[in-house]
Scaffold this motif. Structure first.
Motif, PDB file in Angstrom:
ATOM      1  N   GLY A 238       3.240  -1.946  -9.225  1.00  0.00           N
ATOM      2  CA  GLY A 238       3.364  -3.330  -9.667  1.00  0.00           C
ATOM      3  C   GLY A 238       4.483  -3.535 -10.660  1.00  0.00           C
ATOM      4  N   VAL A 239       4.638  -2.614 -11.596  1.00  0.00           N
ATOM      5  CA  VAL A 239       5.660  -2.754 -12.638  1.00  0.00           C
ATOM      6  C   VAL A 239       7.061  -2.553 -12.069  1.00  0.00           C
ATOM      7  CG1 VAL A 239       6.571  -1.729 -14.768  1.00  0.00           C
ATOM      8  CG2 VAL A 239       4.111  -2.125 -14.529  1.00  0.00           C
ATOM      9  N   SER A 240       7.209  -1.563 -11.190  1.00  0.00           N
ATOM     10  CA  SER A 240       8.546  -1.199 -10.688  1.00  0.00           C
ATOM     11  C   SER A 240       8.992  -2.035  -9.499  1.00  0.00           C
ATOM     12  CB  SER A 240       8.553   0.274 -10.277  1.00  0.00           C
ATOM     13  OG  SER A 240       7.746   0.478  -9.126  1.00  0.00           O
ATOM     14  N   GLY A 241       8.031  -2.582  -8.745  1.00  0.00           N
ATOM     15  CA  GLY A 241       8.365  -3.298  -7.517  1.00  0.00           C
ATOM     16  C   GLY A 241       8.375  -2.411  -6.288  1.00  0.00           C
ATOM     17  N   ASP A 242       8.094  -1.114  -6.458  1.00  0.00           N
ATOM     18  CA  ASP A 242       8.028  -0.198  -5.322  1.00  0.00           C
ATOM     19  C   ASP A 242       6.600  -0.185  -4.794  1.00  0.00           C
ATOM     20  OD1 ASP A 242       8.062   1.788  -3.451  1.00  0.00           O
ATOM     21  OD2 ASP A 242       9.003   3.304  -4.737  1.00  0.00           O
ATOM     22  N   VAL A 243       6.321  -1.067  -3.822  1.00  0.00           N
ATOM     23  CA  VAL A 243       4.945  -1.262  -3.357  1.00  0.00           C
ATOM     24  C   VAL A 243       4.666  -0.542  -2.037  1.00  0.00           C
ATOM     25  CG1 VAL A 243       4.693  -3.450  -4.560  1.00  0.00           C
ATOM     26  CG2 VAL A 243       5.607  -3.442  -2.232  1.00  0.00           C
ATOM     27  N   ASN A 244       5.446   0.475  -1.712  1.00  0.00           N
ATOM     28  CA  ASN A 244       5.210   1.248  -0.489  1.00  0.00           C
ATOM     29  C   ASN A 244       3.770   1.757  -0.475  1.00  0.00           C
ATOM     30  OD1 ASN A 244       5.141   3.200   1.589  1.00  0.00           O
ATOM     31  ND2 ASN A 244       7.306   3.670   1.293  1.00  0.00           N
ATOM     32  N   PRO A 245       2.985   1.431   0.577  1.00  0.00           N
ATOM     33  CA  PRO A 245       1.566   1.783   0.593  1.00  0.00           C
ATOM     34  C   PRO A 245       1.270   3.282   0.630  1.00  0.00           C
ATOM     35  CG  PRO A 245       2.021   0.035   2.180  1.00  0.00           C
ATOM     36  CD  PRO A 245       3.337   0.563   1.726  1.00  0.00           C
ATOM     37  N   ILE A 246       2.260   4.129   0.919  1.00  0.00           N
ATOM     38  CA  ILE A 246       1.987   5.569   0.909  1.00  0.00           C
ATOM     39  C   ILE A 246       1.597   6.047  -0.481  1.00  0.00           C
ATOM     40  CG2 ILE A 246       3.527   6.044   2.847  1.00  0.00           C
ATOM     41  CD1 ILE A 246       5.539   7.214   0.813  1.00  0.00           C
ATOM     42  N   HIS A 247       1.840   5.199  -1.482  1.00  0.00           N
ATOM     43  CA  HIS A 247       1.518   5.565  -2.858  1.00  0.00           C
ATOM     44  C   HIS A 247       0.140   5.073  -3.303  1.00  0.00           C
ATOM     45  CE1 HIS A 247       5.592   6.946  -3.091  1.00  0.00           C
ATOM     46  NE2 HIS A 247       6.094   5.728  -2.956  1.00  0.00           N
ATOM     47  N   TRP A 248      -0.538   4.313  -2.440  1.00  0.00           N
ATOM     48  CA  TRP A 248      -1.833   3.795  -2.887  1.00  0.00           C
ATOM     49  C   TRP A 248      -2.839   3.530  -1.762  1.00  0.00           C
ATOM     50  CZ3 TRP A 248      -2.295  -1.072  -0.720  1.00  0.00           C
ATOM     51  CH2 TRP A 248      -1.108  -1.765  -0.461  1.00  0.00           C
ATOM     52  N   HIS A 249      -2.458   3.762  -0.504  1.00  0.00           N
ATOM     53  CA  HIS A 249      -3.364   3.455   0.606  1.00  0.00           C
ATOM     54  C   HIS A 249      -3.521   4.688   1.494  1.00  0.00           C
ATOM     55  CE1 HIS A 249      -5.003   1.412   4.161  1.00  0.00           C
ATOM     56  NE2 HIS A 249      -5.314   0.414   3.348  1.00  0.00           N
ATOM     57  N   ASP A 250      -4.752   5.202   1.594  1.00  0.00           N
ATOM     58  CA  ASP A 250      -5.006   6.457   2.318  1.00  0.00           C
ATOM     59  C   ASP A 250      -4.573   6.389   3.781  1.00  0.00           C
ATOM     60  OD1 ASP A 250      -6.889   8.154   0.364  1.00  0.00           O
ATOM     61  OD2 ASP A 250      -7.463   6.047   0.220  1.00  0.00           O
ATOM     62  N   GLU A 251      -4.895   5.287   4.461  1.00  0.00           N
ATOM     63  CA  GLU A 251      -4.606   5.203   5.882  1.00  0.00           C
ATOM     64  C   GLU A 251      -3.114   5.237   6.152  1.00  0.00           C
ATOM     65  OE1 GLU A 251      -5.556   2.308   9.749  1.00  0.00           O
ATOM     66  OE2 GLU A 251      -6.311   1.765   7.751  1.00  0.00           O
ATOM     67  N   VAL A 252      -2.344   4.508   5.361  1.00  0.00           N
ATOM     68  CA  VAL A 252      -0.898   4.493   5.549  1.00  0.00           C
ATOM     69  C   VAL A 252      -0.312   5.867   5.252  1.00  0.00           C
ATOM     70  CG1 VAL A 252       1.284   3.489   4.773  1.00  0.00           C
ATOM     71  CG2 VAL A 252      -0.722   2.025   5.059  1.00  0.00           C
ATOM     72  N   ALA A 253      -0.803   6.523   4.196  1.00  0.00           N
ATOM     73  CA  ALA A 253      -0.319   7.866   3.875  1.00  0.00           C
ATOM     74  C   ALA A 253      -0.569   8.827   5.031  1.00  0.00           C
ATOM     75  CB  ALA A 253      -0.995   8.373   2.601  1.00  0.00           C
ATOM     76  N   ALA A 254      -1.737   8.725   5.645  1.00  0.00           N
ATOM     77  CA  ALA A 254      -2.066   9.593   6.783  1.00  0.00           C
ATOM     78  C   ALA A 254      -1.161   9.315   7.970  1.00  0.00           C
ATOM     79  CB  ALA A 254      -3.527   9.417   7.166  1.00  0.00           C
ATOM     80  N   LEU A 255      -0.902   8.031   8.250  1.00  0.00           N
ATOM     81  CA  LEU A 255      -0.023   7.671   9.360  1.00  0.00           C
ATOM     82  C   LEU A 255       1.408   8.148   9.123  1.00  0.00           C
ATOM     83  CD1 LEU A 255      -1.309   4.057  10.122  1.00  0.00           C
ATOM     84  CD2 LEU A 255      -1.599   6.086  11.562  1.00  0.00           C
ATOM     85  N   ALA A 256       1.781   8.326   7.850  1.00  0.00           N
ATOM     86  CA  ALA A 256       3.108   8.837   7.503  1.00  0.00           C
ATOM     87  C   ALA A 256       3.128  10.362   7.455  1.00  0.00           C
ATOM     88  CB  ALA A 256       3.547   8.268   6.163  1.00  0.00           C
ATOM     89  N   SER A 257       2.020  10.979   7.937  1.00  0.00           N
ATOM     90  CA  SER A 257       1.899  12.449   8.003  1.00  0.00           C
ATOM     91  C   SER A 257       1.884  13.107   6.637  1.00  0.00           C
ATOM     92  CB  SER A 257       3.032  13.042   8.864  1.00  0.00           C
ATOM     93  OG  SER A 257       2.990  12.528  10.180  1.00  0.00           O
ATOM     94  N   LEU A 258       1.387  12.397   5.644  1.00  0.00           N
ATOM     95  CA  LEU A 258       1.227  12.955   4.304  1.00  0.00           C
ATOM     96  C   LEU A 258      -0.192  13.483   4.133  1.00  0.00           C
ATOM     97  CD1 LEU A 258       3.085  10.148   2.339  1.00  0.00           C
ATOM     98  CD2 LEU A 258       3.908  12.480   2.695  1.00  0.00           C
TER      99      LEU A 258
END
Length: 347
Positions: A238-258
Motif C-alpha cells: 500500500g505504501v509503495s504502490g507495488d500491489v503485485n498479488p504474489i506478495h499477498w495472495h496465496d493463489e496468485v503466488a502458486a499460479l506464478a510457481s512460487l
C-alpha cells in the motif's frame, strides 16, 4: 518461446518525462520508513534531521522507488507490450542530493538497456530524478526480466483481475502501440530541461557515528535480524504502490510457481539500506547502493519470516574518506542478495 509484440531492442535509448512532479510528503516519509522498518530519527523528527544538517525529514535510501513506480507505469504497461509480468533482478541507486520533505521530483524515464540471455529479455529502466532547482538528486537503474504467457499459468491473469485493487488497469496488452504517436517516447536528447548532477551528497560534511579512522578492511557491521509478516507485506504494498498479488495472495503466488507468498524485492532492499545507514548514523552518507537479487523471502501465513543482514568493509579510500560495504541478506538459510554493496562517506 512467445516473442514480444515489438522489437524491444529498437526501443533502447527512447525516453519520456513523467507528466507531473512527485511531491515528497512529511507523512509519506514516515509511512515509508515504517514500512521498511527504518527508525532512524532523521526520518521521523525535524529536530533530529536538523542536527545532521538537513532542512527537513530525509527520505530513506529506497524511498524514491515509490515515485518511480508511478513514472514507469506507462512504459511497462503501454509501451513494452507483449509481456505478462516483470520480475526484478538488479537495482542500483545513485545518490547526489538528499531527498527531503517538500521536494518536487520529476522523473525522466529511459529504457537504457535490453539484452537476451538464456531465452529471456533482461530490460534496464533508468529513472533520473530532478528537483525543483533543476538538480539531479538521484539516478535509479532497475533491471527486470520480461515474462511472457508461456512462462506463467494461463489462469493467472483472470485470478489477478479478481483480487487486484480497484482502479488499476491490468488488461493484458498483446499488440504494440505507436509510442511516438502517443507522445510517450522522446528521442531528442535536448527535449528535456538541461540538468546537472548535484554535488551535495559528495561534498557535504557527513555526520556519521563512525569515523573513517575507526574502520579497516574486513571489519564487520553489527548483525541485524528483521521479522516480516503478511501484514508487513500488505502494508508495504500500500505504501509503495507495488500491489503485485504474489506478495499477498496465496493463489496468485502458486499460479506464478512460487512456494508461497514472497516479500517484495524492494522491501528487502529497503531493510538492507536501513541496516547500513543505521550503522552509519547519517542516512545521507550513503552515495550508492546496488543489489542483485538471487532468491526470495518466503512469508508463510502461519508464521513470520526473517531476514538476517550482515556486512563487512570491502575497501576504503583515505583520499575521499569513503568505504565500500558488502551486504549479505539471508532468509531460511538462503542468500537473498547475490551481490550487494553500499558506497558510504565517513566523518
Amino acid at each position: 518461446m512467445v516473442e514480444a509484440a515489438f522489437d524491444v531492442a529498437g526501443l533502447v535509448g527512447h525516453r519520456y518525462r513523467a507528466d507531473d512532479f512527485y511531491e515528497v510528503g512529511r507523512e509519506k516519509i514516515r509511512e515509508y520508513a515504517r514500512a521498511v522498518q527504518d527508525f532512524h530519527p532523521a526520518h521521523w523528527s525535524e529536530d533530529a534531521a536538523g542536527e545532521l544538517g538537513y532542512a527537513g525529514l530525509i527520505a530513506p535510501t529506497t524511498f524514491i522507488s515509490t515515485a518511480a513506480m508511478l513514472a514507469n507505469r506507462r512504459l511497462l504497461e503501454t509501451v513494452m507490450t507483449g509481456y505478462d509480468m516483470f520480475v526484478q533482478t538488479d537495482q542500483v541507486f545513485e545518490m547526489y542530493k538528499p531527498v527531503l520533505t517538500g521536494d518536487r521530483l520529476v522523473s525522466d524515464v529511459e529504457l537504457s538497456s535490453a539484452r537476451r540471455i538464456a531465452g529471456k529479455d533482461l530490460l534496464t529502466i533508468t529513472n533520473t530524478f530532478t528537483d525543483q532547482t533543476g538538480d539531479i538528486v538521484q539516478v535509479m537503474h532497475t533491471t527486470v526480466v520480461g515474462i511472457t504467457g508461456e512462462d506463467v499459468n494461463a489462469d493467472i491473469s483472470d485470478t489477478i483481475e479478481r483480487v487486484i485493487m480497484s482502479g488499476l488497469d491490468t488488461t493484458s496488452r498483446t499488440t504494440a502501440v505507436s509510442a511516438e504517436a502517443d507522445g510517450l517516447l522522446v528521442t531528442d536528447s535536448n527535449s528535456t530541461t538541461a540538468a546537472h548532477l548535484s554535488p551535495i551528497s559528495r561534498t557535504r560534511v557527513p555526520h556519521t557515528a563512525i569515523r573513517f579512522e575507526d574502520i579497516a578492511v574486513g571489519d564487520e557491521l553489527p548483525t541485524r535480524t528483521v521479522s516480516l509478516t503478511r501484514g508487513d507485506l500488505v502494508n508495504y504494498a500500500g505504501v509503495s504502490g507495488d500491489v503485485n498479488p504474489i506478495h499477498w495472495h496465496d493463489e496468485v503466488a502458486a499460479l506464478a510457481s512460487l512456494p508461497d507468498v514472497i516479500a517484495h524485492g524492494m522491501l528487502t532492499m529497503g531493510l538492507g539500506a536501513g541496516f547500513v545507514t543505521g550503522w552509519l548514523g547519517d542516512p545521507g552518507a550513503m552515495i550508492r547502493y546496488g543489489v542483485r537479487l538471487s532468491n526470495y523471502t518466503v512469508i508463510e501465513a502461519a508464521s513470520a519470516g526473517t531476514v538476517e543482514f550482515t556486512g563487512r568493509i570491502k575497501s576504503v579510500d583515505p583520499e575521499t574518506r569513503t568505504a565500500v560495504v558488502v551486504i549479505v541478506a539471508k532468509s531460511a538459510g538462503r542468500k537473498v542478495f547475490g551481490l550487494s554493496t553500499a558506497d558510504v562517506r565517513l566523518a
